[in-house]
Motif scaffolding. Sequence first.
Motif, PDB file in Angstrom:
ATOM      1  N   GLU A 325       0.840  -1.209   0.000  1.00 53.45           N
ATOM      2  CA  GLU A 325       0.000   0.000   0.000  1.00 53.45           C
ATOM      3  C   GLU A 325       0.870   1.253   0.000  1.00 53.45           C
ATOM      4  N   ARG A 326       2.001   1.165   0.643  1.00 58.16           N
ATOM      5  CA  ARG A 326       2.946   2.277   0.676  1.00 58.16           C
ATOM      6  C   ARG A 326       3.476   2.583  -0.727  1.00 58.16           C
ATOM      7  N   LEU A 327       3.832   1.544  -1.461  1.00 57.62           N
ATOM      8  CA  LEU A 327       4.291   1.741  -2.842  1.00 57.62           C
ATOM      9  C   LEU A 327       3.155   2.302  -3.685  1.00 57.62           C
ATOM     10  N   ARG A 328       1.966   1.749  -3.480  1.00 57.13           N
ATOM     11  CA  ARG A 328       0.804   2.215  -4.234  1.00 57.13           C
ATOM     12  C   ARG A 328       0.542   3.693  -3.972  1.00 57.13           C
ATOM     13  N   GLY A 329       0.702   4.100  -2.706  1.00 57.25           N
ATOM     14  CA  GLY A 329       0.437   5.480  -2.344  1.00 57.25           C
ATOM     15  C   GLY A 329       1.330   6.425  -3.126  1.00 57.25           C
ATOM     16  N   ALA A 330       2.597   6.105  -3.180  1.00 56.68           N
ATOM     17  CA  ALA A 330       3.545   6.950  -3.914  1.00 56.68           C
ATOM     18  C   ALA A 330       3.195   6.974  -5.394  1.00 56.68           C
ATOM     19  N   TYR A 331       2.826   5.812  -5.915  1.00 61.93           N
ATOM     20  CA  TYR A 331       2.496   5.725  -7.337  1.00 61.93           C
ATOM     21  C   TYR A 331       1.234   6.523  -7.664  1.00 61.93           C
ATOM     22  N   ARG A 332       0.248   6.434  -6.756  1.00 67.26           N
ATOM     23  CA  ARG A 332      -1.004   7.172  -6.946  1.00 67.26           C
ATOM     24  C   ARG A 332      -0.762   8.670  -6.976  1.00 67.26           C
TER      25      ARG A 332
END
Length: 479
Positions: A325-332
């Motif tokens: 989710e942390r990686l996703r957050g940055a990507y989002r």
Amino acid sequence: MALHLYNSLTRKKELFEPLQAGRVHMYVCGPTVYDYPHIGHAKSYIAFDIINRYLRFSGYRVRYVQNITDVGHLLDSGEDRILRGAEREQVEPMELVERYTAAYFRAMDALNVLRPDISPHAAGHVPEQIEMVQKLLENGYAYEVNGSVYFNVEKWPDYGKLSGRRVDEQQAGARLEINTEKRHPADFALWKRAEPEHLMQWSSPWGKGYPGWHIECSAMAMKYLGESIDIHGGGMENKFPHHDCEIAQSEAVTGKPFVKYWLHNNMVLVDGVKMSKSLGNFTTISDALEKFSGDQLRFFILQTHYKSPVDFTDEAVQAASQGLERLRGAYRKLSERLDRRSEAGAEQMAVMNLTAETRRRFIEAMDDDFNTPLAIGVLFDCAREINKLLDAQQDDIDAALPPVKALFDSLAGDVLGLSLSGEEDGQSAAPFIELLIDLRNAFRQERNWSMADRIRDELQNRGVVLEDSKESTLWRFEK
RNA sequence: GGCGGCGUAGCCAAGUGGCUAAGGCGAAGGUCUGCAAAACCUUUAUUCAUCGGUUCGAUUCCGAUCGCCGCCUCCA
């Protein structure tokens, strides 16, 4: 540093040099399709999926063959697994095979495992297997007894070189009844005589019968990949006897080295012991997908090196999912910023360096025997830098952002097979969610905090999380 | 008994003969925020199962011990 991989055959990490420049021929032992695939299969096939993907990323032309075993794989009782399953479910053997082959690919698709280039069925390659057995009889490495054919291990001094075993050290009959047809207890079946009532049988020079388990992999690997192949993969538990048998029978036929690099993945554990069909401690992939997404399971598995065991618990998958989710957050945030970026501004050195460094460190990690935990660590470092850059609110970095996103798409998406956008599901609800967000922001303008919070809380109850920032409100589904 | 592997913080997990022992989860404090969430910052292993040896120096190499796992013709 170029790609290095740990070769089980030499027990060393070696520089990877394919037999033909620029091409890789890879064979991996596939499933026996008599039941639903479980998390153990997920770890194994995700591991080789990563290897397949990374080889392609590195510029190799890859042919990846993974068999489907639908005949000849016996239980301790001597029953064929497929026949036992067909009896259990009251269906034709090939109906059972169809059912579980479909289930297998469904599970692999959900985990975003790329399909092999060829998925040959053992039962569809009986002539090729018979041909190999005949050659072994002609060469004198095999003998026939009562319609069955066995490989004579005493004629092949190298037998056991992969697993480091010597046949004279094995305890004959330790686990199974000694088969009196065999000349040596370690001899293994190439072809088995079928009793008249046996449902799967083929005509052969030795009468009606069916192929032994090991011969299918040799026959199909050689048919599609040649007499010597670059990479052969499989689970550690198959090193002996399966892979040692493959080596012996293949090299006895061709006189050439069968495989240059042997790769073995480690097990999934449950409370410290191996997850397996026979212990009954397995979770099927479809059951796991009820609780977690394919990405979450995949990310969890990739956070451990393929050669290390991993203990499967809900808590551990949950912890890994938080990280994803942390990686996703940055990507989002990156994607959102790109949607409304200005073209103004020069490419900043800081961003360009970040992209180059991330790429370099990621490749360095993967080149070292596909070190996915380390490669993921590199992505986390990059995500932190992205968050910092975006938080800093500098307009002049905008022009440098597309390459960063492209890098994430390439490394996390193409190589690791992770989807970071998380935008596949529930998009039909998006206009309504965005309407509610607009309403809430109107309330916020009026400093009507109770209504604003009520909308946020109600959305949260329905699995939609809001994140306010200076310019806009982002939303996402929470699994 | 034979063969192979593992033992790193509360948990998961990389790694290296000497430079601050990555990263994630969790926890605590702080910044930001109307409040949150997210994000960012700080703290969380003087130490890498134990004991010896090699070395100027070992968590890393060697040996022993303890513990755990896999395989020894069922398993990805």
